[in-house]
Design a protein around this motif. Structure first.
Motif, PDB file in Angstrom:
ATOM      1  N   ALA A 107      42.776  40.485  17.936  1.00 18.90           N
ATOM      2  CA  ALA A 107      43.554  41.369  17.063  1.00 18.90           C
ATOM      3  C   ALA A 107      43.645  40.759  15.674  1.00 18.90           C
ATOM      4  CB  ALA A 107      44.959  41.565  17.647  1.00 18.90           C
ATOM      5  N   ARG A 108      43.481  41.614  14.660  1.00 18.71           N
ATOM      6  CA  ARG A 108      43.571  41.102  13.289  1.00 18.71           C
ATOM      7  C   ARG A 108      45.034  41.113  12.873  1.00 18.71           C
ATOM      8  NH1 ARG A 108      38.572  43.302   9.854  1.00 18.71           N
ATOM      9  NH2 ARG A 108      39.814  42.205   8.313  1.00 18.71           N
ATOM     10  N   VAL A 109      45.715  40.047  13.238  1.00 21.55           N
ATOM     11  CA  VAL A 109      47.130  39.954  12.901  1.00 21.55           C
ATOM     12  C   VAL A 109      47.367  38.612  12.205  1.00 21.55           C
ATOM     13  CG1 VAL A 109      47.860  41.393  14.838  1.00 21.55           C
ATOM     14  CG2 VAL A 109      47.756  38.917  15.117  1.00 21.55           C
ATOM     15  N   SER A 110      48.470  38.507  11.517  1.00 20.24           N
ATOM     16  CA  SER A 110      48.810  37.269  10.821  1.00 20.24           C
ATOM     17  C   SER A 110      49.105  36.164  11.826  1.00 20.24           C
ATOM     18  CB  SER A 110      50.033  37.488   9.938  1.00 20.24           C
ATOM     19  OG  SER A 110      51.161  37.687  10.768  1.00 20.24           O
ATOM     20  N   ARG A 111      49.030  34.923  11.381  1.00 16.68           N
ATOM     21  CA  ARG A 111      49.363  33.803  12.250  1.00 16.68           C
ATOM     22  C   ARG A 111      50.786  33.935  12.769  1.00 16.68           C
ATOM     23  NH1 ARG A 111      45.572  29.822  11.746  1.00 16.68           N
ATOM     24  NH2 ARG A 111      44.188  30.154   9.994  1.00 16.68           N
ATOM     25  N   LYS A 112      51.647  34.398  11.874  1.00 17.81           N
ATOM     26  CA  LYS A 112      53.056  34.517  12.229  1.00 17.81           C
ATOM     27  C   LYS A 112      53.232  35.536  13.357  1.00 17.81           C
ATOM     28  CE  LYS A 112      57.475  35.169  10.017  1.00 17.81           C
ATOM     29  NZ  LYS A 112      58.173  35.786   8.899  1.00 17.81           N
ATOM     30  N   GLU A 113      52.533  36.675  13.197  1.00 19.27           N
ATOM     31  CA  GLU A 113      52.622  37.725  14.214  1.00 19.27           C
ATOM     32  C   GLU A 113      52.014  37.232  15.536  1.00 19.27           C
ATOM     33  OE1 GLU A 113      53.951  40.536  14.716  1.00 19.27           O
ATOM     34  OE2 GLU A 113      52.770  41.356  16.384  1.00 19.27           O
ATOM     35  N   ALA A 114      50.884  36.517  15.441  1.00 23.86           N
ATOM     36  CA  ALA A 114      50.243  35.986  16.655  1.00 23.86           C
ATOM     37  C   ALA A 114      51.194  35.043  17.378  1.00 23.86           C
ATOM     38  CB  ALA A 114      48.942  35.274  16.295  1.00 23.86           C
ATOM     39  N   LYS A 115      51.863  34.218  16.610  1.00 26.32           N
ATOM     40  CA  LYS A 115      52.790  33.258  17.186  1.00 26.32           C
ATOM     41  C   LYS A 115      53.962  33.988  17.849  1.00 26.32           C
ATOM     42  CE  LYS A 115      53.790  28.588  16.121  1.00 26.32           C
ATOM     43  NZ  LYS A 115      53.599  27.533  15.135  1.00 26.32           N
ATOM     44  N   ALA A 116      54.439  35.031  17.174  1.00 30.55           N
ATOM     45  CA  ALA A 116      55.556  35.799  17.733  1.00 30.55           C
ATOM     46  C   ALA A 116      55.154  36.426  19.061  1.00 30.55           C
ATOM     47  CB  ALA A 116      55.991  36.875  16.744  1.00 30.55           C
ATOM     48  N   ARG A 117      53.910  36.949  19.109  1.00 30.85           N
ATOM     49  CA  ARG A 117      53.452  37.548  20.368  1.00 30.85           C
ATOM     50  C   ARG A 117      53.306  36.486  21.454  1.00 30.85           C
ATOM     51  NH1 ARG A 117      48.671  41.905  19.019  1.00 30.85           N
ATOM     52  NH2 ARG A 117      49.685  42.905  17.232  1.00 30.85           N
ATOM     53  N   ALA A 118      52.871  35.289  21.054  1.00 32.94           N
ATOM     54  CA  ALA A 118      52.724  34.195  22.026  1.00 32.94           C
ATOM     55  C   ALA A 118      54.088  33.825  22.616  1.00 32.94           C
ATOM     56  CB  ALA A 118      52.084  32.975  21.362  1.00 32.94           C
ATOM     57  N   VAL A 119      55.066  33.713  21.760  1.00 35.27           N
ATOM     58  CA  VAL A 119      56.402  33.355  22.230  1.00 35.27           C
ATOM     59  C   VAL A 119      56.959  34.463  23.126  1.00 35.27           C
ATOM     60  CG1 VAL A 119      58.793  32.946  21.513  1.00 35.27           C
ATOM     61  CG2 VAL A 119      56.904  31.814  20.309  1.00 35.27           C
ATOM     62  N   ALA A 120      56.721  35.714  22.717  1.00 32.88           N
ATOM     63  CA  ALA A 120      57.207  36.837  23.528  1.00 32.88           C
ATOM     64  C   ALA A 120      56.570  36.808  24.919  1.00 32.88           C
ATOM     65  CB  ALA A 120      56.895  38.160  22.827  1.00 32.88           C
ATOM     66  N   ALA A 121      55.263  36.475  24.964  1.00 33.73           N
ATOM     67  CA  ALA A 121      54.566  36.436  26.260  1.00 33.73           C
ATOM     68  C   ALA A 121      55.117  35.309  27.132  1.00 33.73           C
ATOM     69  CB  ALA A 121      53.063  36.268  26.055  1.00 33.73           C
ATOM     70  N   LEU A 122      55.391  34.159  26.521  1.00 34.80           N
ATOM     71  CA  LEU A 122      55.955  33.038  27.282  1.00 34.80           C
ATOM     72  C   LEU A 122      57.351  33.383  27.784  1.00 34.80           C
ATOM     73  CD1 LEU A 122      54.805  29.987  25.120  1.00 34.80           C
ATOM     74  CD2 LEU A 122      54.012  30.590  27.415  1.00 34.80           C
ATOM     75  N   ASP A 123      58.098  34.070  26.936  1.00 32.84           N
ATOM     76  CA  ASP A 123      59.440  34.491  27.318  1.00 32.84           C
ATOM     77  C   ASP A 123      59.379  35.461  28.496  1.00 32.84           C
ATOM     78  OD1 ASP A 123      62.294  34.540  26.824  1.00 32.84           O
ATOM     79  OD2 ASP A 123      61.965  36.631  26.245  1.00 32.84           O
ATOM     80  N   ARG A 124      58.402  36.368  28.428  1.00 28.71           N
ATOM     81  CA  ARG A 124      58.271  37.401  29.461  1.00 28.71           C
ATOM     82  C   ARG A 124      57.945  36.790  30.837  1.00 28.71           C
ATOM     83  NH1 ARG A 124      54.177  41.061  27.206  1.00 28.71           N
ATOM     84  NH2 ARG A 124      52.747  39.760  28.380  1.00 28.71           N
TER      85      ARG A 124
END
Lengths: 322, 226
Positions: A107-124
């Motif tokens: 996905a063409r997303v910012s590093r910040k957005e990628a990181k946010a998605r990573a944290v959300a996935a770990l949280d999930r």
């Protein structure tokens, strides 16, 4: 009406040096289903799963079709939960960075957005204090947390299909159920279908919608998991189920399948299971059975109608003379 | 209990500062199967190693056939070792990859000085046959056998020593269910015929319930029930 297929496998054959390990396999994966693929070691389950992902070892010759071909979208539309969670993570990168890299690979997303998605996935997946733990390295995670991180990795890009290859083989009972529940929950959360490859029949009940039983590279039985488990129609499935201690009658001897699966490349002229099958007769020794509609499922057996229920006694063997 | 085959009292196993087994006691009679059940890391395998004196316990007593083992020297233990034999989880890992099956099974006979060229090969064939392996497999190397066949070879090797007690550490955990059933049946038959005591370590409750006469549940190095 048959539900529309998310992915269709037709007449899949996989061979190494002319020796066929998967021998004409056809089935569909339906949206949002949990499809368990079971069978003994060497049945071709893992090769089939690798073929879906485009991850076959070098030197594999394939024929047949897998449509759509998702191998170019691995990690995005189809993803893998491997058996060994420890070796699936890079030891020298932070867990959050590894997940973020997976996000940015598709996905063409910012590093910040990628990181946010990573944290959300770990949280999930239930990693406590995910934002902080995302900055840790895999060796700082417990075994169970690593397993969770690997499942987060497989679901972070919300794939249509998650393939889990023996995800619970190395785990004890308690952890096995936790991982299966987590997989089911994550599958639900991202709306994916789950292909659960396992030799553990105990893992199928309660977790799978349908079950595909494979033997010697072919389909033996495919149908709704509850029906197949409650009343198997193929003698091979019946033997596998009968050999589970939980299904055994009291007493010390368990029903067991005699012998071993045939080595690849040594097909007998008839049904590959015939040499071990208590029902084998006549056509079983001369013609390989094709999967046919029977009792609300597909069964590849010439004599499925002769299979008694329960079939335990068929597989009880006398003690060997001392 | 003085007539027990194995009597373990207040067993403690420490690895540095970590306590893996923390005061475990149990006893086992000949012909009986006692299961140790519990999750990974609960101390089951450490208990097995301490019973076998492969890892000397930090504290506690292990009485085997009336002898207290923890106070014995290696030399004093040597004549007792054949009487308590292990069977491990990984059937390939527990056989040398470069020894043919018949040599692996013959090894205990040779070590104990019970090997006679006249009848040795026949005894090995008999042991292979006893565990349901075609003696022709004796010529094979472990990697040429399936996991279940390898595990049978490991059991044949244990029998060659002439044991009274088998310590079975997850002997069927790496096997397919269909193969697992055959190996469990073999173990049940051997026990019926030879009166062996089994200390059976297994994390799968359904297997334990079917196979064991008694079950001890362990967690964090302690017995929680049984």
């Amino acid at each position: 009406m048959e539900p529309e297929a998310l992915l269709s496998v037709r007449e899949l054959r996989i061979a190494f040096d002319g020796i066929e390990a998967v021998r004409g396999l056809s089935f569909d994966i339906r949206p949002r289903e949990v499809l368990a693929v079971v069978g003994e070691s060497g049945a071709g389950k893992s090769l089939m799963a690798r073929a879906l992902l485009g991850m076959l070892p070098r030197g594999a010759a394939t024929s047949g079709t897998i449509s759509p071909d998702l191998s170019a979208h691995r990690g995005h539309r189809i993803s893998l939960v491997p058996q060994d969670a420890l070796s699936a993570l890079s030891p020298v990168h932070r867990v959050g960075d590894q997940l973020a890299a997976a996000v940015r690979s598709v996905a063409r997303v910012s590093r910040k957005e990628a990181k946010a998605r990573a944290v959300a996935a770990l949280d999930r997946v239930g990693i406590p204090d995910a934002a902080r733990r995302a900055r840790a390295y895999p060796h700082e995670y417990s075994g169970g947390m690593r397993q969770r991180a690997v499942i987060a990795m497989a679901t972070v890009n919300e794939p249509g299909i998650v393939v889990a290859d023996e995800p619970t083989t190395a785990l004890d009972e308690e952890h096995r159920d936790q991982v299966l529940e987590l997989l089911a929950e994550q599958r639900e959360a991202v709306g994916a279908a789950l292909v659960l490859v396992t030799h553990d029949m105990d893992a199928v009940g309660g977790h799978a919608d349908r079950v595909l039983v494979m033997y010697a590279g072919r389909l033996t039985e495919l149908g709704p998991a509850d029906q197949v488990l409650a009343r198997p129609r193929a003698p091979y499935t019946a033997g596998l189920l009968a050999s589970l201690p939980r299904n055994a009658a009291p007493g010390r001897r368990l029903p067991a399948l005699p012998g071993a699966p045939p080595a690849p490349g040594t097909p007998a002229p008839g049904c590959a299971f015939a040499p071990r099958c208590p029902l084998a007769a006549g056509p079983c020794h001369t013609a390989e059975p094709e999967p046919r509609e029977a009792a609300g499922r597909l069964v590849a057996c010439h004599r499925w109608e002769e299979l008694p229920h329960p079939a335990h006694d068929l597989f009880l063997q006398e003690p060997q003379p001392a | 209990m003085s007539d027990a085959l194995l009597d373990v009292r207040d067993l403690v196993v420490r690895y540095g500062p970590a306590t893996a087994v923390d005061g475990v006691s149990f006893s086992l009679a000949a012909g009986e199967t006692l299961a140790l059940n519990g999750p990974s890391g609960c101390g089951k395998s450490s208990t097995a190693l301490a019973v076998l004196q492969l890892r000397r316990p930090s504290a506690g007593e292990v009485h085997f056939e009336g002898r207290e083992l923890t106070s014995l020297t290696e030399r004093e233990l040597r004549p007792l070792r054949p009487r308590m034999q292990p069977v491990f989880q990984d059937p390939y890992g527990s056989l040398s990859p470069r020894h043919r099956i018949r040599d692996a099974v013959a090894e205990p006979l040779k070590v104990q000085g019970r090997w006679h060229p006249a009848d040795g090969p026949a005894r090995v064939c008999g042991l292979l046959d006893r565990v349901g392996l075609d003696p022709a497999y004796g010529d094979r190397l472990p990697h040429e056998l399936s996991g279940g066949q390898c595990q049978r070879a490991g059991i044949a090797r244990a029998l060659a020593a002439g044991p009274r007690l088998l310590v079975l550490d997850e002997p069927v955990s790496s096997l397919d269910p269909s193969v697992r059933a055959g190996v469990l049946n073999l173990l049940a038959d051997l026990q019926d015929d030879l009166g062996l005591g089994y200390l059976f370590i297994c994390h799968d409750r359904t297997v334990v319930r079917h196979f064991a006469d008694r079950v001890i549940e362990m967690r964090d190095g302690r017995v929680t029930s049984g």
